[in-house]
Each structure stands twice: as C-alpha cells, then as structure tokens.
Design a protein around this motif. Structure first.
Motif, PDB file in Angstrom:
ATOM      1  N   ALA A 305       2.452   3.153   9.975  1.00 47.05           N
ATOM      2  CA  ALA A 305       3.474   3.030  11.017  1.00 47.05           C
ATOM      3  C   ALA A 305       3.859   4.381  11.602  1.00 47.05           C
ATOM      4  O   ALA A 305       4.139   4.493  12.800  1.00 47.05           O
ATOM      5  N   MET A 322       5.837  -4.490   6.152  1.00 49.66           N
ATOM      6  CA  MET A 322       5.388  -4.827   7.495  1.00 49.66           C
ATOM      7  C   MET A 322       5.149  -3.573   8.335  1.00 49.66           C
ATOM      8  O   MET A 322       5.899  -2.598   8.239  1.00 49.66           O
ATOM      9  N   LYS A 324       4.843  -2.718  12.264  1.00 44.75           N
ATOM     10  CA  LYS A 324       5.057  -3.370  13.549  1.00 44.75           C
ATOM     11  C   LYS A 324       4.989  -2.430  14.750  1.00 44.75           C
ATOM     12  O   LYS A 324       5.242  -2.853  15.869  1.00 44.75           O
ATOM     13  N   ASP A 326       3.754  -0.090  17.897  1.00 45.43           N
ATOM     14  CA  ASP A 326       2.704  -0.217  18.898  1.00 45.43           C
ATOM     15  C   ASP A 326       1.496   0.622  18.479  1.00 45.43           C
ATOM     16  O   ASP A 326       1.633   1.749  18.002  1.00 45.43           O
ATOM     17  N   ALA A 328      -0.539   0.051  16.069  1.00 43.34           N
ATOM     18  CA  ALA A 328      -0.751   0.120  14.617  1.00 43.34           C
ATOM     19  C   ALA A 328      -2.206  -0.170  14.271  1.00 43.34           C
ATOM     20  O   ALA A 328      -2.845  -1.013  14.902  1.00 43.34           O
ATOM     21  N   GLY A 353       4.013 -10.535   8.690  1.00 42.47           N
ATOM     22  CA  GLY A 353       4.890  -9.848   9.627  1.00 42.47           C
ATOM     23  C   GLY A 353       4.260  -8.641  10.287  1.00 42.47           C
ATOM     24  O   GLY A 353       4.924  -7.929  11.045  1.00 42.47           O
ATOM     25  N   THR A 354       2.981  -8.385   9.992  1.00 36.28           N
ATOM     26  CA  THR A 354       2.248  -7.250  10.574  1.00 36.28           C
ATOM     27  C   THR A 354       1.276  -7.786  11.616  1.00 36.28           C
ATOM     28  O   THR A 354       0.317  -8.488  11.256  1.00 36.28           O
ATOM     29  N   PRO A 355       1.485  -7.491  12.908  1.00 37.30           N
ATOM     30  CA  PRO A 355       0.593  -8.033  13.937  1.00 37.30           C
ATOM     31  C   PRO A 355      -0.879  -7.727  13.703  1.00 37.30           C
ATOM     32  O   PRO A 355      -1.745  -8.529  14.070  1.00 37.30           O
ATOM     33  N   THR A 356      -1.179  -6.590  13.104  1.00 34.74           N
ATOM     34  CA  THR A 356      -2.576  -6.227  12.839  1.00 34.74           C
ATOM     35  C   THR A 356      -2.960  -6.510  11.391  1.00 34.74           C
ATOM     36  O   THR A 356      -3.988  -6.029  10.916  1.00 34.74           O
TER      37      THR A 356
END
Length: 391
Positions: A305, A322, A324, A326, A328, A353-356
């Motif tokens: 992060a 997590m 989060k 941009d 990442a 909860g982690t977009p990637t």
C-alpha cells in the motif's frame, strides 16, 4: 516416506500426555532461552520437511505445534520446548541427539573481542559518509558479532562462527581500506546490516546464487518478513528446512530477509535497502516482490500500500491486511485451515477487501508449519508478475 496417523500420532499423544517424558527432553524452566526454542524448532522443522504426512497426522501435528506457539507467546518457554521435542521424537521415531559441545571461540588463540576491537579501530578511520557508508555499517555490525560470550537471545550471535567470521572480516575490511565494496556481487549467504530511517541499524540476511551475483541480465529481488518471535534468520535456516533460499537459488532470485519490526518502522527502509542492493547486484526494478508470514504478512501488505509503484506483487501467509490504494500491486493471501492465531477467515476477509487480492487456503495446516507449502505456492505466483516500467 508417508507417515500414517495410527502408527505415529499415537506416540505423539502418549508423549504429550506424559509430562515426565517431555520434561526429560526439556531444559529446566529457568534455563530455557531463545536459543533452546530455536534449536527445538529447527529439529522439528527438519523432520517434518523430510516426511510426507497423511492428512490426519498433518492436522494433528499442526494443532500441537500451534499449541506450543501459544505457550511461547504466553511466556511458557519450557512447555513450548517440551511439546516441540515430543513431536520431534514421535515423528522421527528416534530420541533427540545430544547437543554437541560448543567448540572453541578463540580467534588466533585470543578472545573474539580482541579481533572485534581491532576491526572497529580500522573501520573508525574510514569515511563513514561516503559511497561506502552502508558497506562500513555492514562490516561494523558483522564485527560486533565477535563477542566472547554470545547472547542466547540474539540469533545472529549464537549462530555465528567467530573463527570463520573473523577470517571473512579480514578480507572485507581490507577491501574497504582499498576503497572497494566487498559485498558487491557477493555470491552466497551473508548476514549484514544497513543504516535506515531514524539512524536505525537494521540487520538482514541476503542469499545470492552465483548465477544471480554474476548475472548480466536483471534479476528479481524478493524481500521476506518473518513473524513475531522470530528474526531475520528464520526464512533462511528454517520454515521448511530452508525451502525459501532453496527455491530462490533454483529460480535465480535475489533473496533478502530483514528483521521485520525494525524494517517496518518506515517505508523509507525499503527505498534505502533497495537503492543499496542496486549498487551491488543487477536488480530488475520491475520485479521487486515482498512476502511475509504472520506479523511479516502485515508488513508485506503495508508496503504494497505504501510503495505500489515499487512492488510488483505481494504474498501474505497467515496474515495481512486489506490493500486498497490506487495502483496497488496484485496480492496473494494464503490462509491455513487450522490456524488458531490468525484464522483463515480473517485472511480471507483481507483478500476480499483488496481489489487486487486473491485467496488460497491450505487444508490441514496451522499457523507456522503452513509456511513450507505457502512458499512453494508463492514463488511461481510471484514470478509470473511484473510491474510496468516507469516511462
């Protein structure tokens, strides 16, 4: 060799249920040190890594080992060592080997501190602010391990051989006196230190295969972060009988294992150490990876992060949080089905909860012994990922 539940686990249960048997293998409570715990864990680690356990036995071994971990965190060191040694005896089918007597620590017939002070004197005459500043920090920290009585709480001291260390330092300090960095393109396994944020001196182990050290093409670098109670040596010497350096050598990866708490005090420490490594090896800056276990998984996620433009991918084993921000990097979260310390559901929630993020779960594994299979899963996953170079 596959070990079945009925034949071996019955012995494990007997030993654990009979305090006298465990106590016979365990130092008195007042004498149990970090070194005793480390040695007990290394014995078990080697045995487990050399066996193919059936699912039931693997599950029971993991539960028992995690019980010893909870004893350790609770300050019950003798109980922790007793449980670990009982597991080792039951799984190996053999009594513990006697601890070899410590060899002489004399360096050229004199106490190690004499050699240490001589090295300190030579290093003090060098320019500690010039281009060799970090190399001088390493040499001074290494010389500091030449103590007459090693601390049983500091792994780097009780693991080091003063005779070999002094011989290596003679070459290293002589090179520094000639204005050369003795650690540049070094092939092998080396304990070092660097000066990081807030003037802190942070230890780390570095492993570079000869092909990595001499590579004309850029090589990936993997930073690995240990869990609470461990230190910078555990990923190199244990966690599956040294599976991490074995795979790093096989895959031609530069492996760096810092002391987690000190390194994690500031993200600037990643910048500083990476910059130093780039002066010493041909580092591929599009393939900088981080991996951590437990507390170290938290640091791996945090760095992903804090430095998304630097890190190509991250792996969190039995922990993490997590990510989060941009841009990442991809993050692989690996939970252990039987983990009582950081339950698999907690790791899965961090992944969700982690977009990637992506998630994998290891069946029949607990908090610590899961690292062996976690590392085997992580390497191919990491090496498929590159960060796009900055235009």
């Amino acid at each position: 060799m596959t070990i079945g539940f009925r034949s071996r686990w019955a012995s494990v249960l007997l030993l654990m249920a009979t305090p006298g048997l465990a106590a016979a293998q365990t130092p008195a409570t007042a004498q149990v040190t970090r070194a005793d715990l480390g040695k007990a864990y290394l014995r078990l680690d080697r045995v487990v890594a050399g066996l193919t356990l059936d699912d039931t036995t693997r599950a029971h071994v993991n539960r028992a080992f995690d019980g010893s971990t909870l004893s350790f965190f609770g300050g019950r060191f003798a109980a922790a060592v007793g449980t670990i040694d009982s597991l080792t005896v039951a799984l190996s089918g053999a009594p513990l080997s006697p601890t070899p007597a410590a060899g002489s620590r004399l360096v050229n017939g004199r106490a190690p501190s004499v050699a240490r002070d001589a090295f300190f004197s030579r290093l003090a005459r060098m320019d500690s602010t010039g281009p060799l500043a970090q190399s001088i920090v390493s040499a001074r920290a290494r010389a500091g391990l030449l103590v007459d009585v090693p601390s049983l709480e500091r792994g780097a001291e009780f693991l080091s051989d003063p005779v070999r260390l002094a011989a290596d330092l003679r070459r290293e300090v002589a090179a520094l006196e000639r204005g050369r960095n003795p650690y540049a393109f070094y092939a092998g396994d080396l304990w070092r230190s660097f000066r990081g944020a807030n003037n802190a001196v942070i230890p780390y182990r570095i492993v570079a295969d000869a092909a990595v050290a001499k590579s004309k093409t850029p090589v990936p670098v993997l930073f690995v972060f240990h869990g609470a109670g461990a230190d910078e040596n555990i990923f190199i010497d244990a966690y599956g009988a040294g599976i991490t350096p074995t795979m790093a050598r096989s895959e031609r990866v530069l492996l760096v294992s810092p002391a987690t708490s000190a390194f994690g005090a500031s993200p600037a420490n990643l910048d500083t150490l990476l910059a130093q490594l780039r002066t010493e090896y041909n580092v591929d800056t599009t393939r900088v990876y981080v991996l951590g276990h437990s507390m170290g998984a938290g640091l791996a996620a945090r760095l992903a992060a804090q430095r998304p433009a630097v890190i190509a991918a991250a792996v969190c084993l039995a922990g993490g949080s997590m990510v989060k921000v941009d841009g990442a990097p991809p993050v692989l979260f690996v939970g252990a089905e039987l983990d009582p310390i950081i339950p698999a559901r907690t790791v899965k929630l961090a992944a969700g909860g982690t977009p990637t993020g992506s998630y994998q779960e290891l069946p029949n594994e607990g908090h610590t012994l899961m690292v062996f299979n976690g590392i085997r899963m992580a390497f191919p996953w990491l090496l498929q990922r590159h960060r796009q170079p900055v235009p």
